[in-house]
Write a protein that holds these residues in place. Structure first.
Motif, PDB file in Angstrom:
ATOM      1  N   GLY A 194       0.785  -1.226   0.000  1.00  0.00           N
ATOM      2  CA  GLY A 194       0.000   0.000   0.000  1.00  0.00           C
ATOM      3  C   GLY A 194       0.811   1.266   0.000  1.00  0.00           C
ATOM      4  N   ILE A 195       1.970   1.251  -0.698  1.00  0.00           N
ATOM      5  CA  ILE A 195       2.817   2.445  -0.778  1.00  0.00           C
ATOM      6  C   ILE A 195       3.127   2.737  -2.241  1.00  0.00           C
ATOM      7  CG2 ILE A 195       3.869   2.147   1.496  1.00  0.00           C
ATOM      8  CD1 ILE A 195       6.275   0.873   0.135  1.00  0.00           C
ATOM      9  N   SER A 196       3.685   3.913  -2.505  1.00  0.00           N
ATOM     10  CA  SER A 196       3.976   4.297  -3.889  1.00  0.00           C
ATOM     11  C   SER A 196       5.451   4.582  -4.131  1.00  0.00           C
ATOM     12  CB  SER A 196       3.163   5.545  -4.262  1.00  0.00           C
ATOM     13  OG  SER A 196       3.457   6.611  -3.375  1.00  0.00           O
ATOM     14  N   SER A 197       6.292   4.458  -3.116  1.00  0.00           N
ATOM     15  CA  SER A 197       7.728   4.665  -3.279  1.00  0.00           C
ATOM     16  C   SER A 197       8.466   3.716  -2.345  1.00  0.00           C
ATOM     17  CB  SER A 197       8.115   6.125  -2.978  1.00  0.00           C
ATOM     18  OG  SER A 197       7.818   6.444  -1.646  1.00  0.00           O
ATOM     19  N   PRO A 198       9.743   3.473  -2.615  1.00  0.00           N
ATOM     20  CA  PRO A 198      10.479   2.485  -1.818  1.00  0.00           C
ATOM     21  C   PRO A 198      10.795   2.965  -0.407  1.00  0.00           C
ATOM     22  CG  PRO A 198      11.921   3.522  -3.415  1.00  0.00           C
ATOM     23  CD  PRO A 198      10.542   3.998  -3.727  1.00  0.00           C
ATOM     24  N   LEU A 199      11.228   2.024   0.417  1.00  0.00           N
ATOM     25  CA  LEU A 199      11.713   2.329   1.752  1.00  0.00           C
ATOM     26  C   LEU A 199      13.189   2.702   1.687  1.00  0.00           C
ATOM     27  CD1 LEU A 199      10.282  -0.752   3.693  1.00  0.00           C
ATOM     28  CD2 LEU A 199       9.096   1.322   2.955  1.00  0.00           C
ATOM     29  N   VAL A 200      13.632   3.460   2.668  1.00  0.00           N
ATOM     30  CA  VAL A 200      15.045   3.805   2.794  1.00  0.00           C
ATOM     31  C   VAL A 200      15.527   3.307   4.149  1.00  0.00           C
ATOM     32  CG1 VAL A 200      16.751   5.661   2.738  1.00  0.00           C
ATOM     33  CG2 VAL A 200      14.659   5.866   1.392  1.00  0.00           C
ATOM     34  N   ALA A 201      16.720   2.751   4.192  1.00  0.00           N
ATOM     35  CA  ALA A 201      17.289   2.259   5.441  1.00  0.00           C
ATOM     36  C   ALA A 201      18.795   2.484   5.430  1.00  0.00           C
ATOM     37  CB  ALA A 201      16.964   0.781   5.626  1.00  0.00           C
ATOM     38  N   TRP A 202      19.427   2.238   6.579  1.00  0.00           N
ATOM     39  CA  TRP A 202      20.832   2.588   6.756  1.00  0.00           C
ATOM     40  C   TRP A 202      21.759   1.400   6.549  1.00  0.00           C
ATOM     41  CZ3 TRP A 202      21.082   7.526   6.572  1.00  0.00           C
ATOM     42  CH2 TRP A 202      20.114   8.319   7.181  1.00  0.00           C
ATOM     43  N   LEU A 203      22.964   1.689   6.044  1.00  0.00           N
ATOM     44  CA  LEU A 203      24.041   0.709   5.954  1.00  0.00           C
ATOM     45  C   LEU A 203      25.195   1.153   6.847  1.00  0.00           C
ATOM     46  CD1 LEU A 203      24.345   0.127   2.088  1.00  0.00           C
ATOM     47  CD2 LEU A 203      23.165  -1.340   3.745  1.00  0.00           C
ATOM     48  N   THR A 204      25.831   0.187   7.502  1.00  0.00           N
ATOM     49  CA  THR A 204      27.053   0.479   8.258  1.00  0.00           C
ATOM     50  C   THR A 204      28.156  -0.463   7.806  1.00  0.00           C
ATOM     51  OG1 THR A 204      26.752  -1.077  10.098  1.00  0.00           O
ATOM     52  CG2 THR A 204      25.601   1.062  10.259  1.00  0.00           C
ATOM     53  N   ASP A 205      29.376  -0.153   8.224  1.00  0.00           N
ATOM     54  CA  ASP A 205      30.516  -0.968   7.822  1.00  0.00           C
ATOM     55  C   ASP A 205      30.409  -2.397   8.342  1.00  0.00           C
ATOM     56  OD1 ASP A 205      30.850  -0.057  10.450  1.00  0.00           O
ATOM     57  OD2 ASP A 205      33.032  -0.045  10.310  1.00  0.00           O
ATOM     58  N   ALA A 206      29.660  -2.620   9.421  1.00  0.00           N
ATOM     59  CA  ALA A 206      29.498  -3.971   9.965  1.00  0.00           C
ATOM     60  C   ALA A 206      28.681  -4.868   9.049  1.00  0.00           C
ATOM     61  CB  ALA A 206      28.846  -3.904  11.345  1.00  0.00           C
ATOM     62  N   MET A 207      27.970  -4.288   8.091  1.00  0.00           N
ATOM     63  CA  MET A 207      27.131  -5.070   7.182  1.00  0.00           C
ATOM     64  C   MET A 207      27.867  -5.496   5.912  1.00  0.00           C
ATOM     65  SD  MET A 207      23.673  -2.761   7.484  1.00  0.00           S
ATOM     66  CE  MET A 207      23.062  -2.235   9.096  1.00  0.00           C
ATOM     67  N   GLU A 208      29.043  -4.960   5.685  1.00  0.00           N
ATOM     68  CA  GLU A 208      29.776  -5.266   4.447  1.00  0.00           C
ATOM     69  C   GLU A 208      30.496  -6.599   4.571  1.00  0.00           C
ATOM     70  OE1 GLU A 208      33.159  -3.384   1.455  1.00  0.00           O
ATOM     71  OE2 GLU A 208      32.536  -2.284   3.246  1.00  0.00           O
ATOM     72  N   LEU A 209      30.290  -7.478   3.592  1.00  0.00           N
ATOM     73  CA  LEU A 209      30.997  -8.753   3.545  1.00  0.00           C
ATOM     74  C   LEU A 209      32.191  -8.625   2.601  1.00  0.00           C
ATOM     75  CD1 LEU A 209      28.187 -11.477   3.279  1.00  0.00           C
ATOM     76  CD2 LEU A 209      29.570 -10.896   5.278  1.00  0.00           C
ATOM     77  N   PRO A 210      33.380  -8.973   3.045  1.00  0.00           N
ATOM     78  CA  PRO A 210      34.538  -8.966   2.140  1.00  0.00           C
ATOM     79  C   PRO A 210      34.352 -10.022   1.052  1.00  0.00           C
ATOM     80  CG  PRO A 210      35.224  -9.056   4.452  1.00  0.00           C
ATOM     81  CD  PRO A 210      33.749  -9.315   4.432  1.00  0.00           C
ATOM     82  N   PRO A 211      35.023  -9.851  -0.095  1.00  0.00           N
ATOM     83  CA  PRO A 211      34.929 -10.845  -1.171  1.00  0.00           C
ATOM     84  C   PRO A 211      35.291 -12.239  -0.669  1.00  0.00           C
ATOM     85  CG  PRO A 211      36.049  -8.870  -1.946  1.00  0.00           C
ATOM     86  CD  PRO A 211      35.880  -8.704  -0.468  1.00  0.00           C
ATOM     87  N   GLY A 212      34.461 -13.216  -1.022  1.00  0.00           N
ATOM     88  CA  GLY A 212      34.714 -14.584  -0.612  1.00  0.00           C
ATOM     89  C   GLY A 212      34.191 -14.947   0.758  1.00  0.00           C
ATOM     90  N   GLU A 213      33.767 -13.957   1.530  1.00  0.00           N
ATOM     91  CA  GLU A 213      33.234 -14.235   2.868  1.00  0.00           C
ATOM     92  C   GLU A 213      31.844 -14.836   2.745  1.00  0.00           C
ATOM     93  OE1 GLU A 213      33.759 -13.983   7.099  1.00  0.00           O
ATOM     94  OE2 GLU A 213      35.150 -13.478   5.487  1.00  0.00           O
ATOM     95  N   PRO A 214      31.559 -15.946   3.426  1.00  0.00           N
ATOM     96  CA  PRO A 214      30.239 -16.570   3.295  1.00  0.00           C
ATOM     97  C   PRO A 214      29.175 -15.829   4.095  1.00  0.00           C
ATOM     98  CG  PRO A 214      31.548 -17.789   4.876  1.00  0.00           C
ATOM     99  CD  PRO A 214      32.464 -16.744   4.280  1.00  0.00           C
ATOM    100  N   VAL A 215      27.930 -16.181   3.856  1.00  0.00           N
ATOM    101  CA  VAL A 215      26.827 -15.646   4.657  1.00  0.00           C
ATOM    102  C   VAL A 215      27.118 -15.951   6.129  1.00  0.00           C
ATOM    103  CG1 VAL A 215      24.380 -15.900   5.186  1.00  0.00           C
ATOM    104  CG2 VAL A 215      25.137 -15.913   2.807  1.00  0.00           C
ATOM    105  N   PRO A 216      27.081 -14.948   6.991  1.00  0.00           N
ATOM    106  CA  PRO A 216      27.417 -15.181   8.407  1.00  0.00           C
ATOM    107  C   PRO A 216      26.281 -15.877   9.158  1.00  0.00           C
ATOM    108  CG  PRO A 216      26.846 -12.888   8.065  1.00  0.00           C
ATOM    109  CD  PRO A 216      26.821 -13.537   6.704  1.00  0.00           C
TER     110      PRO A 216
END
Length: 265
Positions: A73-95
């Motif tokens: 029931g909305i007409s535009s996307p949601l916005v949320a925050w990213l932090t450095d703790a969310m970044e996975l290095p290349p090759g790192e598996p799903v935690p």
């Protein structure tokens, strides 16, 4: 039990994330939770993250497909925050050891070159502020049991944020037609879905513009150097331990996601 407040909701959602525990929707217990208050919860959670040493690195968009928006029931996307703790290095598996029920979706990812502040941001001005574009994959992980929530719940929960990774190919976005940039999603070698950038609000830069205008209404802006995850191009696929997921972009190269090992509780 004390009454629900912005601070209590932020603390509860971060506790669920830290303890790898799901729960029922907050709106079941706090029916008055609305969109504006939910964004206040999201911002309060970000403050708690920064206080414990995380660094704000960008934003992500959620519910960018028109079909999902109509369902919510909305007409535009949601916005949320990213932090450095969310970044996975290349090759790192799903935690798996810190996630509840992770899913993976392919995304077109922007790196911002200039500050972008609404209101009045258009698709063209948004794209002009982008320094580079990459293929990426977001790992989402709702704190709500069975991914059952109302719109204010998912906003408060930072749009189900968990982790993300990007591919190794970075390009000038003006060299591509991002609306036609395609992706094939494979799970354990089997193609399960495909889409183009047009699935993201018609064009990923349109999603970026909407995000800038939404943040502008809150007195905020998208800053240089920030990462922007523009939204899932396909439905998310489950990523249990042992799974191998590949997102093959036409020009932006492949992004590989390993489900990793079984988590210990």
């Amino acid at each position: 039990m004390s009454a629900w407040t912005v601070e209590r909701a932020a603390t509860e959602l971060l506790r669920c994330e830290d303890e790898r525990t799901d729960r029922g929707p907050i709106t079941d217990e706090w029916p008055a939770l609305d969109v504006a208050t939910a964004y206040a919860v999201q911002d309060a959670t970000l403050r708690l993250r920064l206080q414990r040493g995380e660094r704000l690195t960008g934003i992500k968009l959620g519910l960018t497909s028109r079909a999902k928006q109509q369902r919510m029931g909305i007409s535009s996307p949601l916005v949320a925050w990213l932090t450095d703790a969310m970044e996975l290095p290349p090759g790192e598996p799903v935690p798996q050891d810190r996630l509840i029920h992770p899913r993976v979706e392919p995304e077109i990812v922007f790196v911002m070159g200039r500050r972008l502040a609404g209101p009045g941001v258009t698709t063209a001005t948004a794209l002009a502020a982008v320094e580079s574009v990459m293929g990426g994959a977001e790992v989402i992980d709702s704190r709500f049991r069975d991914f059952r929530f109302q719109l204010p719940d998912v906003i408060a929960d930072n749009a189900s944020s968990a982790a993300y990774l990007t591919g190794s190919v970075a390009m000038d976005p003006r060299e591509l037609d991002l609306g036609l940039e395609a992706v094939l999603v494979e799970v354990d070698g089997q193609v399960v879905d495909s889409a183009t950038g047009a699935a993201v609000q018609g064009h990923p830069a349109s999603a970026l513009a909407l995000a800038a205008n939404e943040l502008g209404a809150r007195g905020l802006a998208i800053e240089p150097g920030w990462i922007v995850l523009t939204g899932g191009m396909t439905d998310a696929v489950f990523a249990p331990p042992g799974t191998s997921i590949a997102c093959h972009f036409t020009h932006l190269g492949p992004v590989f996601v390993s489900g990793g090992a079984h988590a210990s509780r």
